[in-house]
Design a protein around this motif. Structure first.
Motif, PDB file in Angstrom:
ATOM      1  N   GLY A   1       4.188   8.624  -0.284  1.00  0.00           N
ATOM      2  CA  GLY A   1       3.280   7.595  -0.778  1.00  0.00           C
ATOM      3  C   GLY A   1       2.703   7.996  -2.113  1.00  0.00           C
ATOM      4  O   GLY A   1       2.715   9.174  -2.480  1.00  0.00           O
ATOM      5  N   PRO A   2       2.183   7.037  -2.873  1.00  0.00           N
ATOM      6  CA  PRO A   2       1.612   7.346  -4.178  1.00  0.00           C
ATOM      7  C   PRO A   2       0.327   8.149  -4.055  1.00  0.00           C
ATOM      8  O   PRO A   2      -0.271   8.236  -2.967  1.00  0.00           O
ATOM      9  N   ASN A   3      -0.114   8.736  -5.150  1.00  0.00           N
ATOM     10  CA  ASN A   3      -1.406   9.415  -5.170  1.00  0.00           C
ATOM     11  C   ASN A   3      -2.494   8.423  -4.772  1.00  0.00           C
ATOM     12  O   ASN A   3      -2.498   7.273  -5.210  1.00  0.00           O
TER      13      ASN A   3
ATOM     14  N   GLY B   1       6.581  -0.676  -3.235  1.00  0.00           N
ATOM     15  CA  GLY B   1       6.388  -1.756  -4.185  1.00  0.00           C
ATOM     16  C   GLY B   1       5.985  -1.333  -5.576  1.00  0.00           C
ATOM     17  O   GLY B   1       5.721  -2.168  -6.423  1.00  0.00           O
ATOM     18  N   VAL B   2       5.920  -0.017  -5.820  1.00  0.00           N
ATOM     19  CA  VAL B   2       5.642   0.496  -7.160  1.00  0.00           C
ATOM     20  C   VAL B   2       6.635   1.600  -7.456  1.00  0.00           C
ATOM     21  O   VAL B   2       7.105   2.285  -6.555  1.00  0.00           O
ATOM     22  N   ALA B   3       6.966   1.759  -8.725  1.00  0.00           N
ATOM     23  CA  ALA B   3       7.893   2.818  -9.105  1.00  0.00           C
ATOM     24  C   ALA B   3       7.264   4.172  -8.822  1.00  0.00           C
ATOM     25  O   ALA B   3       6.072   4.370  -9.035  1.00  0.00           O
ATOM     26  N   PRO B   4       8.046   5.127  -8.305  1.00  0.00           N
ATOM     27  CA  PRO B   4       7.510   6.465  -8.061  1.00  0.00           C
ATOM     28  C   PRO B   4       7.103   7.132  -9.353  1.00  0.00           C
ATOM     29  O   PRO B   4       7.573   6.775 -10.433  1.00  0.00           O
TER      30      PRO B   4
ATOM     31  N   ASP C   1       8.705  14.688  -3.534  1.00  0.00           N
ATOM     32  CA  ASP C   1      10.064  15.075  -3.904  1.00  0.00           C
ATOM     33  C   ASP C   1      11.045  14.375  -2.966  1.00  0.00           C
ATOM     34  O   ASP C   1      11.202  14.754  -1.811  1.00  0.00           O
ATOM     35  N   PHE C   2      11.735  13.353  -3.475  1.00  0.00           N
ATOM     36  CA  PHE C   2      12.645  12.577  -2.633  1.00  0.00           C
ATOM     37  C   PHE C   2      13.831  13.416  -2.171  1.00  0.00           C
ATOM     38  O   PHE C   2      14.282  13.288  -1.030  1.00  0.00           O
TER      39      PHE C   2
ATOM     40  N   LEU D   1      14.573   3.290  -1.468  1.00  0.00           N
ATOM     41  CA  LEU D   1      13.851   2.779  -0.304  1.00  0.00           C
ATOM     42  C   LEU D   1      12.346   2.821  -0.545  1.00  0.00           C
ATOM     43  O   LEU D   1      11.614   1.879  -0.193  1.00  0.00           O
ATOM     44  N   TYR D   2      11.881   3.890  -1.164  1.00  0.00           N
ATOM     45  CA  TYR D   2      10.460   4.021  -1.498  1.00  0.00           C
ATOM     46  C   TYR D   2      10.013   2.860  -2.385  1.00  0.00           C
ATOM     47  O   TYR D   2       8.976   2.237  -2.153  1.00  0.00           O
ATOM     48  N   LEU D   3      10.803   2.579  -3.402  1.00  0.00           N
ATOM     49  CA  LEU D   3      10.458   1.499  -4.322  1.00  0.00           C
ATOM     50  C   LEU D   3      10.410   0.166  -3.590  1.00  0.00           C
ATOM     51  O   LEU D   3       9.521  -0.659  -3.826  1.00  0.00           O
ATOM     52  N   ASP D   4      11.347  -0.045  -2.684  1.00  0.00           N
ATOM     53  CA  ASP D   4      11.399  -1.297  -1.937  1.00  0.00           C
ATOM     54  C   ASP D   4      10.205  -1.435  -1.001  1.00  0.00           C
ATOM     55  O   ASP D   4       9.616  -2.515  -0.869  1.00  0.00           O
TER      56      ASP D   4
END
Length: 321
Positions: free
Chosen positions: A42-44, A311-314, A198-199, A305-308
């Motif tokens: 998840g994002p910060n 909903g925000v770019a990593p 780290d993906f 998958l994270y982006l999908d």
């Protein structure tokens, strides 16, 4: 729950938590089972660290239940002794050696005198620190310091291990060594919750992934199943640049469906720029003034998958990562 699926070693139900009146987590449901690595992404600001501190018993929830090894970690010291908590910050004594640090942490963990030396020896062996056990921690590389941080969390033989960004800021060799440690712990039956940005790390280690955004779990599932579903769709396109994209080039890349994935790397998870193939897409971007060196077409990974889901770019990572 099937007979082959063990009961969760760590479990949260309808979890809510607020800090100074501001909601951080709301309605979180999550379980980690023995012998499993669950990657938390998840994002910060999504609430990852707060969730791990709640599981470690360092915080108490405003609503819902936190159960680790069947008990409440915030209320029961015996439960906390079964948890290995590895925070993002290095929590060591720089003027002590690796072995001296582990002896101090063994005392703080409440281990009796006769149990301390064997516990320190096991922790050193598990984390591969024997060669540096007599060196001052403050003189060691970041990778060795992070391995020592993990070793300190293993002294009381925890059955649940919580790691917050354990490989942040270290080189690939140190990251590989830490991954080997985590693989051995999983093989020994530990339940591991790993928060990471780290993906590649998550793809390499995780059995399951959970995506946290704005204090809620947005998706939780087995990594192999989620990736198989994702890879049944169109391939991922990656534009490798010779120079960083300026404003005009960045606008052209975004118009073609790309998002930044590094200083010199942009990715798109779908068919891009009107369905052009790699060669046509390369020509299209160059004509738009993008300093693109090559187009790579490959199966989408966890980042797509994270982006999908999120909903925000990593966050853009360094190219060496």
């Amino acid at each position: 729950m099937s007979a082959s699926s063990p009961s969760p070693a760590a479990l949260v139900r309808d979890l809510a938590f607020a800090y100074r009146g501001l909601p951080v987590l709301d309605g979180v449901e999550l379980a980690v089972r023995p012998g499993e690595i669950l990657a938390l992404l998840g994002p910060n600001g999504a609430g990852k660290t707060s969730l791990m501190r709640l599981l470690a018993g360092r915080l108490s929830p405003g609503r819902g239940a936190v159960r680790v090894l069947g008990g409440d970690p915030a209320a029961d010291p015996a439960v906390r002794r079964g948890i290995g908590w590895v925070p993002q910050e290095i929590a060591l004594y720089p003027r002590l050696t690796v072995r001296e640090n582990l002896d101090v942490f063994a005392r703080l963990a409440g281990l009796k005198r006769a149990a301390r030396a064997p516990a320190v020896a096991r922790a050193l062996e598990r984390t591969g620190l024997g060669a540096v056990e007599g060196k001052l921690v403050g003189l060691l590389s970041g990778g060795y310091q992070r391995r020592t941080n993990i070793a300190a969390a293993l002294l009381a033989e925890p059955r649940v291990i919580l790691l917050d960004e354990p490989t942040q800021g270290i080189d690939r060799a140190a990251r590989t060594a830490i991954h080997a440690v985590l693989g051995r712990l999983r093989g020994a039956g530990a339940a591991i919750l790993l928060a990471t940005h780290d993906f590649a790390e998550a793809e390499r280690l995780a059995d399951r992934v959970a995506f946290l955004r704005d204090g809620r779990i947005r998706l939780d599932g087995r990594l192999d199943t989620l990736l198989a579903t994702l890879r049944s769709g169109p391939p991922e396109h990656e534009a490798a640049l010779s120079d960083p994209a300026g404003p005009a080039a960045a606008a052209a890349l975004r118009a073609a469906g790309f998002h930044p994935a590094g200083a010199l790397t942009w990715r798109a998870a779908d068919a891009v720029a009107g369905g052009r193939d790699g060669a046509a897409l390369l020509d299209y971007l160059r004509r738009a003034g993008v300093p693109v060196r090559e187009i790579r077409v490959r199966e989408p990974g966890l980042e797509a998958l994270y982006l999908d889901v999120v909903g925000v770019a990593p966050a853009v990572e360094a190219e060496s990562r």
